[in-house]
Design a protein around this motif. Sequence first.
Motif, PDB file in Angstrom:
ATOM      1  N   TYR A 117       0.905  -1.203   0.118  1.00  0.00           N
ATOM      2  CA  TYR A 117       0.028   0.044  -0.031  1.00  0.00           C
ATOM      3  C   TYR A 117       0.521   1.267   0.166  1.00  0.00           C
ATOM      4  O   TYR A 117       0.646   1.989  -0.615  1.00  0.00           O
ATOM      5  N   ARG A 118       1.892   1.126   0.955  1.00  0.00           N
ATOM      6  CA  ARG A 118       2.896   2.491   0.829  1.00  0.00           C
ATOM      7  C   ARG A 118       3.374   2.632  -0.535  1.00  0.00           C
ATOM      8  O   ARG A 118       3.416   4.038  -0.878  1.00  0.00           O
ATOM      9  N   HIS A 164       1.260   8.281  -5.018  1.00  0.00           N
ATOM     10  CA  HIS A 164      -0.020   9.162  -4.998  1.00  0.00           C
ATOM     11  C   HIS A 164       0.077  10.571  -4.642  1.00  0.00           C
ATOM     12  O   HIS A 164      -0.274  11.607  -5.028  1.00  0.00           O
ATOM     13  N   HIS A 165       0.723  10.489  -3.552  1.00  0.00           N
ATOM     14  CA  HIS A 165       1.087  11.723  -2.863  1.00  0.00           C
ATOM     15  C   HIS A 165       2.002  12.724  -3.735  1.00  0.00           C
ATOM     16  O   HIS A 165       1.682  13.966  -3.707  1.00  0.00           O
ATOM     17  N   ARG A 166       2.858  12.304  -4.017  1.00  0.00           N
ATOM     18  CA  ARG A 166       4.073  12.896  -4.943  1.00  0.00           C
ATOM     19  C   ARG A 166       3.612  13.212  -6.260  1.00  0.00           C
ATOM     20  O   ARG A 166       3.824  14.373  -6.802  1.00  0.00           O
ATOM     21  N   TYR A 167       2.694  12.338  -6.911  1.00  0.00           N
ATOM     22  CA  TYR A 167       2.345  12.767  -8.126  1.00  0.00           C
ATOM     23  C   TYR A 167       0.674  13.193  -8.338  1.00  0.00           C
ATOM     24  O   TYR A 167       0.142  12.778  -9.335  1.00  0.00           O
ATOM     25  N   THR A 168       0.112  13.575  -7.249  1.00  0.00           N
ATOM     26  CA  THR A 168      -1.352  13.482  -7.100  1.00  0.00           C
ATOM     27  C   THR A 168      -2.165  14.374  -8.460  1.00  0.00           C
ATOM     28  O   THR A 168      -1.784  15.228  -8.784  1.00  0.00           O
ATOM     29  N   ASP A 174       0.522   9.568 -10.999  1.00  0.00           N
ATOM     30  CA  ASP A 174      -0.241   9.089  -9.956  1.00  0.00           C
ATOM     31  C   ASP A 174      -0.737   7.792 -10.331  1.00  0.00           C
ATOM     32  O   ASP A 174      -1.723   7.558 -11.171  1.00  0.00           O
ATOM     33  N   PRO A 175      -0.444   6.589  -9.525  1.00  0.00           N
ATOM     34  CA  PRO A 175      -0.988   5.296  -9.850  1.00  0.00           C
ATOM     35  C   PRO A 175      -2.670   5.164  -9.547  1.00  0.00           C
ATOM     36  O   PRO A 175      -3.027   4.460 -10.455  1.00  0.00           O
ATOM     37  N   ASP A 176      -2.957   6.014  -8.717  1.00  0.00           N
ATOM     38  CA  ASP A 176      -4.529   5.785  -8.462  1.00  0.00           C
ATOM     39  C   ASP A 176      -4.971   6.589  -9.709  1.00  0.00           C
ATOM     40  O   ASP A 176      -6.381   5.885 -10.026  1.00  0.00           O
ATOM     41  N   TRP A 177      -4.678   7.794  -9.844  1.00  0.00           N
ATOM     42  CA  TRP A 177      -5.187   8.347 -11.136  1.00  0.00           C
ATOM     43  C   TRP A 177      -5.229   7.592 -12.496  1.00  0.00           C
ATOM     44  O   TRP A 177      -6.294   7.863 -12.859  1.00  0.00           O
ATOM     45  N   ARG A 178      -4.229   7.302 -12.603  1.00  0.00           N
ATOM     46  CA  ARG A 178      -3.865   6.687 -14.005  1.00  0.00           C
ATOM     47  C   ARG A 178      -4.730   5.629 -13.962  1.00  0.00           C
ATOM     48  O   ARG A 178      -5.317   5.118 -15.211  1.00  0.00           O
ATOM     49  N   ILE A 179      -5.051   4.636 -13.094  1.00  0.00           N
ATOM     50  CA  ILE A 179      -5.948   3.279 -13.107  1.00  0.00           C
ATOM     51  C   ILE A 179      -7.576   3.707 -13.266  1.00  0.00           C
ATOM     52  O   ILE A 179      -8.253   2.974 -13.864  1.00  0.00           O
ATOM     53  N   LYS A 180      -7.803   4.953 -12.461  1.00  0.00           N
ATOM     54  CA  LYS A 180      -9.144   5.444 -12.490  1.00  0.00           C
ATOM     55  C   LYS A 180      -9.549   6.380 -13.841  1.00  0.00           C
ATOM     56  O   LYS A 180     -10.832   6.259 -14.304  1.00  0.00           O
ATOM     57  N   LEU A 181      -8.555   7.012 -14.250  1.00  0.00           N
ATOM     58  CA  LEU A 181      -8.928   8.074 -15.342  1.00  0.00           C
ATOM     59  C   LEU A 181      -9.663   7.379 -16.508  1.00  0.00           C
ATOM     60  O   LEU A 181      -9.055   6.606 -17.228  1.00  0.00           O
ATOM     61  N   ALA A 240     -14.934  10.810  -3.222  1.00  0.00           N
ATOM     62  CA  ALA A 240     -14.967  11.745  -2.484  1.00  0.00           C
ATOM     63  C   ALA A 240     -13.601  12.333  -2.316  1.00  0.00           C
ATOM     64  O   ALA A 240     -13.562  13.727  -2.299  1.00  0.00           O
ATOM     65  N   GLU A 241     -12.422  11.742  -2.437  1.00  0.00           N
ATOM     66  CA  GLU A 241     -11.249  12.146  -2.197  1.00  0.00           C
ATOM     67  C   GLU A 241     -10.695  13.253  -3.262  1.00  0.00           C
ATOM     68  O   GLU A 241      -9.969  14.257  -3.182  1.00  0.00           O
ATOM     69  N   HIS A 242     -10.995  12.781  -4.539  1.00  0.00           N
ATOM     70  CA  HIS A 242     -10.473  13.442  -5.830  1.00  0.00           C
ATOM     71  C   HIS A 242     -11.305  13.833  -7.067  1.00  0.00           C
ATOM     72  O   HIS A 242     -10.755  13.796  -8.060  1.00  0.00           O
ATOM     73  N   PHE A 243     -12.600  13.195  -6.760  1.00  0.00           N
ATOM     74  CA  PHE A 243     -13.512  13.366  -7.983  1.00  0.00           C
ATOM     75  C   PHE A 243     -14.704  13.808  -7.859  1.00  0.00           C
ATOM     76  O   PHE A 243     -15.344  14.106  -6.732  1.00  0.00           O
ATOM     77  N   GLY A 244     -15.418  14.581  -8.750  1.00  0.00           N
ATOM     78  CA  GLY A 244     -16.814  15.195  -9.018  1.00  0.00           C
ATOM     79  C   GLY A 244     -16.445  16.762  -8.714  1.00  0.00           C
ATOM     80  O   GLY A 244     -16.373  17.129  -7.517  1.00  0.00           O
ATOM     81  N   SER A 245     -16.728  17.414  -9.755  1.00  0.00           N
ATOM     82  CA  SER A 245     -16.769  18.908  -9.594  1.00  0.00           C
ATOM     83  C   SER A 245     -15.419  19.464  -8.951  1.00  0.00           C
ATOM     84  O   SER A 245     -15.436  20.284  -8.059  1.00  0.00           O
ATOM     85  N   MET A 246     -14.118  18.821  -9.256  1.00  0.00           N
ATOM     86  CA  MET A 246     -12.912  19.170  -8.638  1.00  0.00           C
ATOM     87  C   MET A 246     -12.505  20.304  -9.578  1.00  0.00           C
ATOM     88  O   MET A 246     -12.388  20.286 -10.819  1.00  0.00           O
TER      89      MET A 246
END
Length: 319
Positions: free
Chosen positions: A103-104, A110-114, A119-126, A220-226
């Motif tokens: 997880y770390r 994710h923190h470094r490249y938000t 950002d691995p979280d962003w890349r897989i969701k986008l 809630a953390e990074h999506f929807g009207s951001m």
Amino acid sequence: MMEYGYNLDQKTVKALSELKPWRTAAAIVFDWAVIAAAIAFSEWMDTAWALVLAWLVIAGRMHAMGVLIHDFAHYRFIPNKKVSEWVGDVLLAWPLLTFVDGYRKNHLAHHRYTNTEKDPDWRIKLGTRHFTFPQSWQYAIMNLLGYLVGISSYRDMKSIVVRLSDDEGRPLHYQLKRLGFYVAVAFVFFLTGAWHGFLLYWLLPFFTFMLLFLYIRSVAEHFGSMDYESELGSSRTVYPYLWERAFFAPHNVNYHLDHHLYPSVPFYNLPKLHAALMADPEFAAGAHITRGYSTGLVRECLAPKAQTQASAGNPAPAE
């Protein structure tokens, strides 16, 4: 990791970042105790409604344990990193089918490249439909109901496995100890005949309600009207209603914008951090703060049919 100012002096940041291991230990004990109580209550009542209530409560505490894994990933338990890692793995991560270091690795990137392509979280969701907003209410409801029948859960688990379960680079002895943990648990279940309880009270709430709660929090953390052009607008802090804390915002995880600005602050000090930040006019004016997951977040993620059709296939922009 870069930390930002907004007039918070270093003395304040240092005080808020001070570790209080007993707070984390108490949270771990509380989460497991609530799970045990929910199982005992369901078994005592022996009714369908008590079982469903137990699933909801257990899933909420599983989500809470995942939030504590997040703190362990930031080394927010004790200074002894080796001991901290084992505590986090054995009491939190391994029972949830993951591990702290995996997880770390994902989360610090994710923190470094938000909200960028790195950002691995962003890349897989986008670009995926369930993370493209605004959504029609019809699709949103079908997606949420999909967790209760396993369809949405299967989709999310494939994503989680890719991001968090890579054993590459981890010593063989660690992998063997992790395997040994699962073998030992399976052996105990075999001796006690507890397999039915494991399936009913662990795997079922995990693959339904827990993943549902995790999805809502992820949105809630990074999506929807951001506003992805603004540092204060690309992450969201939510003011949850009391009942929402048990399911969507355990252990102050709702203060996500604040956490991104000062990741050194442990979960139990995030309310104080938020109060300090809100005293700064620049932060108070620009911060993306939403009232309620079930109200404000819903409004920010849904749109009238015509607007949704116009936005279809257009994911939120990356930096």
